[in-house]
Design a protein around this motif. Structure first.
Motif, short mmCIF file in Angstrom:
data_model
loop_
_atom_site.label_atom_id
_atom_site.label_comp_id
_atom_site.label_asym_id
_atom_site.label_seq_id
_atom_site.Cartn_x
_atom_site.Cartn_y
_atom_site.Cartn_z
N LYS A 120 -26.35 0.39 -8.35
CA LYS A 120 -26.09 0.21 -9.68
C LYS A 120 -24.96 1.02 -10.06
O LYS A 120 -25.02 2.38 -9.55
N GLN A 121 -23.98 0.77 -10.85
CA GLN A 121 -22.80 1.74 -11.05
C GLN A 121 -22.33 1.70 -12.40
O GLN A 121 -22.47 0.60 -13.25
N THR A 122 -22.05 2.66 -12.97
CA THR A 122 -21.29 2.94 -14.34
C THR A 122 -20.03 3.15 -13.93
O THR A 122 -19.54 4.43 -13.12
N PHE A 123 -18.86 2.54 -14.05
CA PHE A 123 -17.56 2.95 -13.96
C PHE A 123 -16.66 3.17 -15.07
O PHE A 123 -16.92 2.70 -16.17
N ARG A 124 -15.66 4.20 -14.77
CA ARG A 124 -14.57 4.38 -15.81
C ARG A 124 -13.42 3.14 -15.73
O ARG A 124 -13.26 2.89 -14.66
N ASP A 125 -12.89 2.95 -16.97
CA ASP A 125 -11.79 1.91 -16.73
C ASP A 125 -10.62 2.75 -17.47
O ASP A 125 -10.66 3.89 -17.91
N GLY A 126 -9.47 1.97 -17.51
CA GLY A 126 -8.28 2.24 -18.08
C GLY A 126 -7.46 3.41 -17.16
O GLY A 126 -7.58 3.26 -15.97
N SER A 127 -7.00 4.22 -17.96
CA SER A 127 -6.14 5.39 -17.17
C SER A 127 -6.89 6.29 -16.19
O SER A 127 -6.47 6.78 -15.24
N ASN A 128 -8.27 6.42 -16.37
CA ASN A 128 -9.15 7.04 -15.93
C ASN A 128 -10.10 6.55 -15.04
O ASN A 128 -11.45 6.44 -14.45
N ALA A 129 -9.52 5.34 -14.30
CA ALA A 129 -10.43 4.29 -13.82
C ALA A 129 -10.92 4.74 -12.41
O ALA A 129 -10.18 5.45 -11.55
N GLY A 130 -12.32 4.39 -11.98
CA GLY A 130 -12.60 4.64 -10.84
C GLY A 130 -14.31 5.26 -11.00
O GLY A 130 -15.02 4.84 -11.99
N PRO A 131 -15.11 5.30 -9.84
CA PRO A 131 -16.38 5.55 -9.82
C PRO A 131 -16.83 6.68 -10.72
O PRO A 131 -16.01 7.78 -10.76
N TYR A 132 -17.87 6.63 -11.33
CA TYR A 132 -18.35 7.62 -12.27
C TYR A 132 -19.68 8.11 -12.07
O TYR A 132 -20.08 8.96 -11.71
N PHE A 133 -20.49 7.09 -12.14
CA PHE A 133 -21.82 7.11 -11.42
C PHE A 133 -22.49 6.05 -10.72
O PHE A 133 -22.03 4.85 -10.95
N LEU A 134 -23.03 6.40 -9.47
CA LEU A 134 -23.30 5.15 -8.47
C LEU A 134 -24.81 5.77 -8.07
O LEU A 134 -24.92 6.75 -7.66
N LEU A 135 -25.56 4.69 -8.30
CA LEU A 135 -27.18 4.77 -7.89
C LEU A 135 -27.21 4.04 -6.51
O LEU A 135 -26.97 2.88 -6.37
N ALA A 136 -27.61 4.72 -5.57
CA ALA A 136 -27.63 4.32 -4.41
C ALA A 136 -29.05 4.40 -3.56
O ALA A 136 -30.01 5.30 -3.94
N VAL A 137 -29.47 3.61 -2.61
CA VAL A 137 -30.82 3.75 -2.02
C VAL A 137 -30.57 3.77 -0.43
O VAL A 137 -29.65 3.36 0.01
N GLU A 138 -31.34 4.73 0.12
CA GLU A 138 -31.22 4.85 1.53
C GLU A 138 -32.58 4.10 2.02
O GLU A 138 -33.52 3.67 1.44
N LYS A 139 -32.43 3.71 3.39
CA LYS A 139 -33.61 3.12 4.14
C LYS A 139 -34.75 4.26 4.03
O LYS A 139 -34.56 5.21 4.24
N GLY A 140 -35.86 3.58 3.68
CA GLY A 140 -37.10 4.52 3.34
C GLY A 140 -37.33 4.77 1.92
O GLY A 140 -38.48 5.02 1.28
N GLY A 141 -36.32 4.37 0.90
CA GLY A 141 -36.67 4.41 -0.46
C GLY A 141 -36.20 5.49 -1.28
O GLY A 141 -36.19 5.46 -2.55
N ARG A 142 -35.45 6.32 -0.74
CA ARG A 142 -34.91 7.55 -1.57
C ARG A 142 -33.76 6.87 -2.46
O ARG A 142 -32.91 6.15 -1.77
N MET A 143 -33.69 7.16 -3.57
CA MET A 143 -32.78 6.87 -4.63
C MET A 143 -31.85 8.22 -4.89
O MET A 143 -32.64 9.24 -5.23
N TYR A 144 -30.52 7.91 -4.91
CA TYR A 144 -29.68 9.12 -5.13
C TYR A 144 -28.57 9.06 -5.69
O TYR A 144 -27.98 7.77 -5.79
N ALA A 145 -27.74 10.01 -6.30
CA ALA A 145 -26.31 9.94 -6.99
C ALA A 145 -25.46 9.88 -5.99
O ALA A 145 -25.46 11.15 -5.32
N VAL A 146 -24.57 8.95 -5.73
CA VAL A 146 -23.68 8.88 -4.58
C VAL A 146 -22.67 10.32 -4.94
O VAL A 146 -22.24 11.04 -4.21
#
Length: 201
Positions: A100-126
């Motif tokens: 799951k991701q929340t991206f910025r758009d427009g002049s400041n476009a790019g990744p803002y928040f990325l929720l990722a999972v590792e093998k084993g089940g840890r969830m972390y903010a990229v």
């Protein structure tokens, strides 16, 4: 990229005697009043990414290049916007995949928040690598809510529990979910999403 679609919303009525009353939209987290929102979306399949309904797969173990299978929703500017959905990892022999991701758009476009999972089940903010929770093991459903009050805060809830609060700069944003290889990750992975809803106020 596939064609643009629209998500439908269902408005329920409560019958009391002969009167029909439309209920106020009820979000899982945060204080209201909330209004249901049905943004449009496009689908993105790149590299070994494959989409089938709400099932998102990376079928290869490639550790480089653009490997993704995602939905990207309409851009919004200002206000408070809540995303909700549940994901379940069906299979995962890779690791470090953004779901799951929340991206910025427009002049400041790019990744803002990325929720990722590792093998084993840890969830972390990229961004920053902060551990948010465990419990995303194969076969386990996790509910994700993000509440973005533009110009104030972006909050992340996992299974209804607040896990992160960060600053939300003014500007434009959009939501994405699916399977996306992070810079240090690789598939294969199969992720099933369900119960996707949006609100605004």
């Amino acid at each position: 990229m596939r064609g643009r679609l629209r998500l439908g919303g269902v408005v329920a009525g409560v019958v009391c005697g002969l009167a029909v009353v439309a209920p106020v939209a009820s979000a899982q987290v945060g204080t209201g009043p909330w209004k249901s929102w049905s943004p449009g979306f496009s689908e993105q399949e790149r590299g070994c990414g494959q989409i089938n309904g709400l099932r998102f797969q990376l079928t290869c173990s490639t550790g480089s290049g653009d490997q993704r299978a995602e939905r990207r929703y309409d851009t919004y500017t200002g206000g408070t916007h809540q995303f909700e959905g549940s994901f379940k990892v069906i299979s995962m022999s890779g690791t470090r995949i953004s779901v799951k991701q929340t991206f910025r758009d427009g002049s400041n476009a790019g990744p803002y928040f990325l929720l990722a999972v590792e093998k084993g089940g840890r969830m972390y903010a990229v961004e920053g690598g902060q551990t948010l929770a465990g419990g995303a093991a194969v076969g386990t459903s996790v509910r994700v809510d993000t509440v973005n009050q533009v110009g104030s805060t972006h909050k992340v809830y996992l299974n209804g529990s607040l896990k992160q609060t960060i600053d939300s700069p003014s500007g434009s944003y959009y939501d994405k979910f699916g399977s996306y290889r992070t810079s240090s990750g690789a598939g294969p992975i199969t992720v099933q999403w369900s119960g996707v809803k949006f609100w605004t106020k």
